[in-house]
Design an enzyme around this catalytic site. Structure first.
Site, PDB file in Angstrom:
ATOM      1  N   ARG A  95       0.861  -1.192   0.000  1.00  0.00           N
ATOM      2  CA  ARG A  95       0.000   0.000   0.000  1.00  0.00           C
ATOM      3  C   ARG A  95       0.894   1.238   0.000  1.00  0.00           C
ATOM      4  O   ARG A  95       1.717   1.410   0.897  1.00  0.00           O
ATOM      5  CB  ARG A  95      -0.889  -0.005   1.247  1.00  0.00           C
ATOM      6  CG  ARG A  95      -1.697   1.267   1.426  1.00  0.00           C
ATOM      7  CD  ARG A  95      -2.623   1.202   2.668  1.00  0.00           C
ATOM      8  NE  ARG A  95      -3.388   2.417   2.797  1.00  0.00           N
ATOM      9  CZ  ARG A  95      -3.256   3.296   3.785  1.00  0.00           C
ATOM     10  NH1 ARG A  95      -2.402   3.083   4.768  1.00  0.00           N
ATOM     11  NH2 ARG A  95      -3.985   4.385   3.808  1.00  0.00           N
ATOM     12  N   HIS A 139      -2.986  10.840   0.718  1.00  0.00           N
ATOM     13  CA  HIS A 139      -2.468  10.630   2.072  1.00  0.00           C
ATOM     14  C   HIS A 139      -1.846  11.955   2.523  1.00  0.00           C
ATOM     15  O   HIS A 139      -0.653  12.065   2.764  1.00  0.00           O
ATOM     16  CB  HIS A 139      -1.460   9.477   2.083  1.00  0.00           C
ATOM     17  CG  HIS A 139      -1.221   8.871   3.436  1.00  0.00           C
ATOM     18  ND1 HIS A 139      -1.344   7.521   3.687  1.00  0.00           N
ATOM     19  CD2 HIS A 139      -0.852   9.417   4.616  1.00  0.00           C
ATOM     20  CE1 HIS A 139      -1.058   7.258   4.952  1.00  0.00           C
ATOM     21  NE2 HIS A 139      -0.750   8.408   5.543  1.00  0.00           N
ATOM     22  N   GLU A 184      -7.594   8.449   6.246  1.00  0.00           N
ATOM     23  CA  GLU A 184      -7.894   9.099   7.528  1.00  0.00           C
ATOM     24  C   GLU A 184      -8.395  10.542   7.394  1.00  0.00           C
ATOM     25  O   GLU A 184      -7.721  11.488   7.810  1.00  0.00           O
ATOM     26  CB  GLU A 184      -6.661   9.070   8.424  1.00  0.00           C
ATOM     27  CG  GLU A 184      -6.134   7.676   8.685  1.00  0.00           C
ATOM     28  CD  GLU A 184      -5.040   7.643   9.753  1.00  0.00           C
ATOM     29  OE1 GLU A 184      -4.554   8.718  10.154  1.00  0.00           O
ATOM     30  OE2 GLU A 184      -4.684   6.543  10.195  1.00  0.00           O
ATOM     31  N   ASN A 313      -7.516   1.774   9.991  1.00  0.00           N
ATOM     32  CA  ASN A 313      -6.214   2.012  10.613  1.00  0.00           C
ATOM     33  C   ASN A 313      -6.401   2.003  12.122  1.00  0.00           C
ATOM     34  O   ASN A 313      -7.204   2.782  12.652  1.00  0.00           O
ATOM     35  CB  ASN A 313      -5.643   3.370  10.191  1.00  0.00           C
ATOM     36  CG  ASN A 313      -5.205   3.387   8.739  1.00  0.00           C
ATOM     37  OD1 ASN A 313      -5.286   2.369   8.042  1.00  0.00           O
ATOM     38  ND2 ASN A 313      -4.741   4.530   8.275  1.00  0.00           N
ATOM     39  N   TYR A 315      -4.388   1.828  15.970  1.00  0.00           N
ATOM     40  CA  TYR A 315      -3.156   1.869  16.765  1.00  0.00           C
ATOM     41  C   TYR A 315      -3.415   1.641  18.244  1.00  0.00           C
ATOM     42  O   TYR A 315      -2.633   0.983  18.924  1.00  0.00           O
ATOM     43  CB  TYR A 315      -2.427   3.209  16.547  1.00  0.00           C
ATOM     44  CG  TYR A 315      -1.834   3.295  15.155  1.00  0.00           C
ATOM     45  CD1 TYR A 315      -0.586   2.762  14.886  1.00  0.00           C
ATOM     46  CD2 TYR A 315      -2.549   3.868  14.100  1.00  0.00           C
ATOM     47  CE1 TYR A 315      -0.042   2.788  13.607  1.00  0.00           C
ATOM     48  CE2 TYR A 315      -2.022   3.900  12.813  1.00  0.00           C
ATOM     49  CZ  TYR A 315      -0.767   3.357  12.570  1.00  0.00           C
ATOM     50  OH  TYR A 315      -0.238   3.378  11.305  1.00  0.00           O
ATOM     51  N   GLU A 377      -3.590  -0.110   8.199  1.00  0.00           N
ATOM     52  CA  GLU A 377      -2.412   0.266   8.997  1.00  0.00           C
ATOM     53  C   GLU A 377      -2.559  -0.287  10.399  1.00  0.00           C
ATOM     54  O   GLU A 377      -3.648  -0.212  10.997  1.00  0.00           O
ATOM     55  CB  GLU A 377      -2.274   1.792   9.139  1.00  0.00           C
ATOM     56  CG  GLU A 377      -1.777   2.503   7.916  1.00  0.00           C
ATOM     57  CD  GLU A 377      -1.668   4.015   8.148  1.00  0.00           C
ATOM     58  OE1 GLU A 377      -1.446   4.475   9.289  1.00  0.00           O
ATOM     59  OE2 GLU A 377      -1.828   4.738   7.147  1.00  0.00           O
TER      60      GLU A 377
HETATM   61  C1  FCB Z   1      -1.444   7.253  10.716  1.00  0.00           C
HETATM   62  C2  FCB Z   1      -0.999   7.771   9.364  1.00  0.00           C
HETATM   63  C3  FCB Z   1       0.339   7.246   8.919  1.00  0.00           C
HETATM   64  C4  FCB Z   1       1.323   7.156  10.060  1.00  0.00           C
HETATM   65  C5  FCB Z   1       0.717   6.445  11.247  1.00  0.00           C
HETATM   66  C6  FCB Z   1       1.662   6.272  12.417  1.00  0.00           C
HETATM   67  O1  FCB Z   1      -2.347   8.141  11.273  1.00  0.00           O
HETATM   68  O2  FCB Z   1      -1.953   7.410   8.387  1.00  0.00           O
HETATM   69  O3  FCB Z   1       0.805   8.053   7.876  1.00  0.00           O
HETATM   70  O4  FCB Z   1       1.819   8.390  10.362  1.00  0.00           O
HETATM   71  O5  FCB Z   1      -0.433   7.124  11.661  1.00  0.00           O
END
Ligand code: FCB
Length: 472
Positions: A95, A139, A184, A313, A315, A377
């Site tokens: 990607r 992006h 995002e 995405n 985290y 992500e």
């Molecule tokens: C996301 C972004 C990516 C990267 C990660 C850690 O929000 O899409 O570009 O910075 O965080």
């Protein structure tokens, strides 16, 4: 290939610690992800004009140590070797994003052939090595000229985005099947136009709300443009940063703090895309602050056309409490505080909470059924060092990936339709306002020499992918 590892993979016990993954489908996709401004460099070459990030990086204090993407990972000049490295990892898909100011320098008008040629070569290299390209059209690197004309708060930008999508499709549509419109949009809208932490660095909540609507409209217009021009079956989607947040308690005030945060971060995007309308409670929250979303007749239908895939995405997640003296930011309104769960944290300060990914995927499956999901992500930053033996022994990152991939498997066991997983990121890169000090890569980058070194996490991931494919 300019990569090296200082150790013999086969003798390393931790690298053998691969989860069973009994529930993922046999054709599950494994990938790695990057984005244009974070890796390419070459910002003034072959006709590229400045993006909002080039401009923002020049603002004193905007980015840690006043760093910028001028050189980044020099991927523009090292693309062939980087693709060889991706292929050697054995992943199915890559990607990456297209830099709008490289292929349409003024944000309108004709394409820049040299800019498109770079992405044509990239796609050819990938396909030649059996790696499927997964394109993200936006992006975050908006051409500065479009920001000068009003940026995303300005409706015309949505139409410019659809034209740009058409230009990219004309060049690559015969060979690329997977198309993500936006990455995002919450970050573009709220970090860019309300918090001022990201480019273009504005602090105007009304502009952020308008940007949200025009980003979503741009997605809808671009998705339609891609489909109208398609000469082969395309998979068109959008990537959102999502989290299934929690409330600190069952007290009504805490539950309301959660409702508001979840509303702006998740439902403000999911509902128009997948249910055909903005969530009424969020519309009313915004109205109480004097903000109206600039919706015109037909916009909601345009935004809500079916997507073939929803990119997720993930985290971490947050736990919210009501606190009249706090302001969490993020456009959530005042009176919201994040509660520390006491979990281990990454170098970004984000808590490591893999169970949130399972919860999120199961929630998407229940509340927004029928849309296939792909993790576009997931990853973690740690303070990696190249060790004396030449390797990068990032055991914490291996543990992070392992626990989150297990969390995906668990979500599939509970019914979620998840089709793939992209590790963020292929290599260390320019982490936006945090500059280069935050390393998310599977591959370590020495920025002084541009030497790439596979970290233990890259070796682990590569072995996971090959044993998964081998066992199906
Ligand atoms: C996301 C972004 C990516 C990267 C990660 C850690 O929000 O899409 O570009 O910075 O965080």
């Amino acid at each position: 290939m300019p990569t090296h590892t200082g150790r013999d993979v086969n003798t390393t016990t931790a690298l053998d610690d691969r989860p069973a993954l009994r529930h993922l489908p046999a054709d599950f996709l494994w990938g790695v992800a990057t984005s244009s401004y974070q890796i390419e460099g070459a910002v003034g070459e072959d006709g590229r004009t400045p993006s909002i990030w080039d401009t923002f990086c020049r603002v004193p204090g905007a980015v840690v140590d006043q760093e910028n993407g001028d050189v980044a990972c020099d991927h523009y000049h090292r693309m062939t070797d980087d693709v060889a490295m991706i292929a050697a990892m054995g992943v199915n898909t890559y990607r990456f994003s297209i830099a709008w100011p490289r292929v349409q320098p003024h944000g309108r008008g004709p394409a820049n052939r040299k800019g498109l040629d770079f992405y044509k070569r990239l796609v050819d290299e990938l396909l030649g090595r059996g790696v499927d390209p997964w394109i993200t059209l936006y992006h975050w690197d908006l051409p500065q000229e479009l920001e000068d004309a009003g940026g995303w708060p300005h409706r015309d930008t949505a139409h410019r985005f659809a034209d740009y999508a058409g230009l990219v499709h004309d060049a690559l549509g015969d060979r690329v099947r997977n198309w993500t419109t936006l990455n995002e949009p919450w970050c573009s809208a709220y970090l860019g136009y309300a918090e001022g932490m990201h480019a273009p660095g504005r602090r105007d909540p009304a502009a952020a709300a308008a940007a949200t609507h025009h980003l979503l409209l741009g997605h809808g217009l671009a998705a339609q443009r891609l489909r109208d021009r398609a000469t082969q079956p395309l998979k068109v989607g959008i990537t959102l940063n999502l989290s299934d947040h929690l409330a600190a308690s069952d007290a009504p005030a805490d539950l309301d703090a959660l409702r508001r945060a979840d509303g702006i971060a998740n439902r403000l995007y999911l509902d128009p895309l997948l249910r055909g309308g903005y969530p009424q409670d969020v519309v009313e929250d915004l109205r109480r602050s004097g903000i109206e979303l600039p919706v015109r007749d037909g916009d909601l239908e345009q935004i809500a056309q079916p997507v073939d895939v929803l990119g997720v995405n993930y985290y971490s997640y947050n736990t919210y409490a009501s606190d009249s003296s706090a302001d969490e930011g993020g456009g959530y309104g005042t009176g919201i505080r994040t509660v520390d769960r006491g979990a281990e944290r990454t170098a970004m300060g984000w808590e490591v909470l893999p169970e949130g990914l399972t919860r999120l995927l199961v929630r998407l499956h229940r509340e927004y059924p029928g849309t296939p999901l792909v993790i576009t992500e997931n990853g973690a930053a740690y303070d990696d060092r190249v060790a004396d033996d030449g390797g990068v022994h990032d055991a914490e990152r291996v543990a992070y990936f392992r626990s989150h991939i297990v969390a995906v498997d668990e979500a599939v066991a509970r019914g979620a339709d998840v089709r793939g997983y992209f590790a963020w990121s292929l290599m260390d890169n320019f982490e936006w306002a945090e500059g280069y000090r935050r390393r998310f890569g599977l591959v370590h980058v020495d920025y002084a020499t541009q030497r790439r070194t596979l970290k233990d996490s890259a070796l682990w991931y590569s072995r996971l992918v090959s044993s998964f494919s081998g066992s199906r």
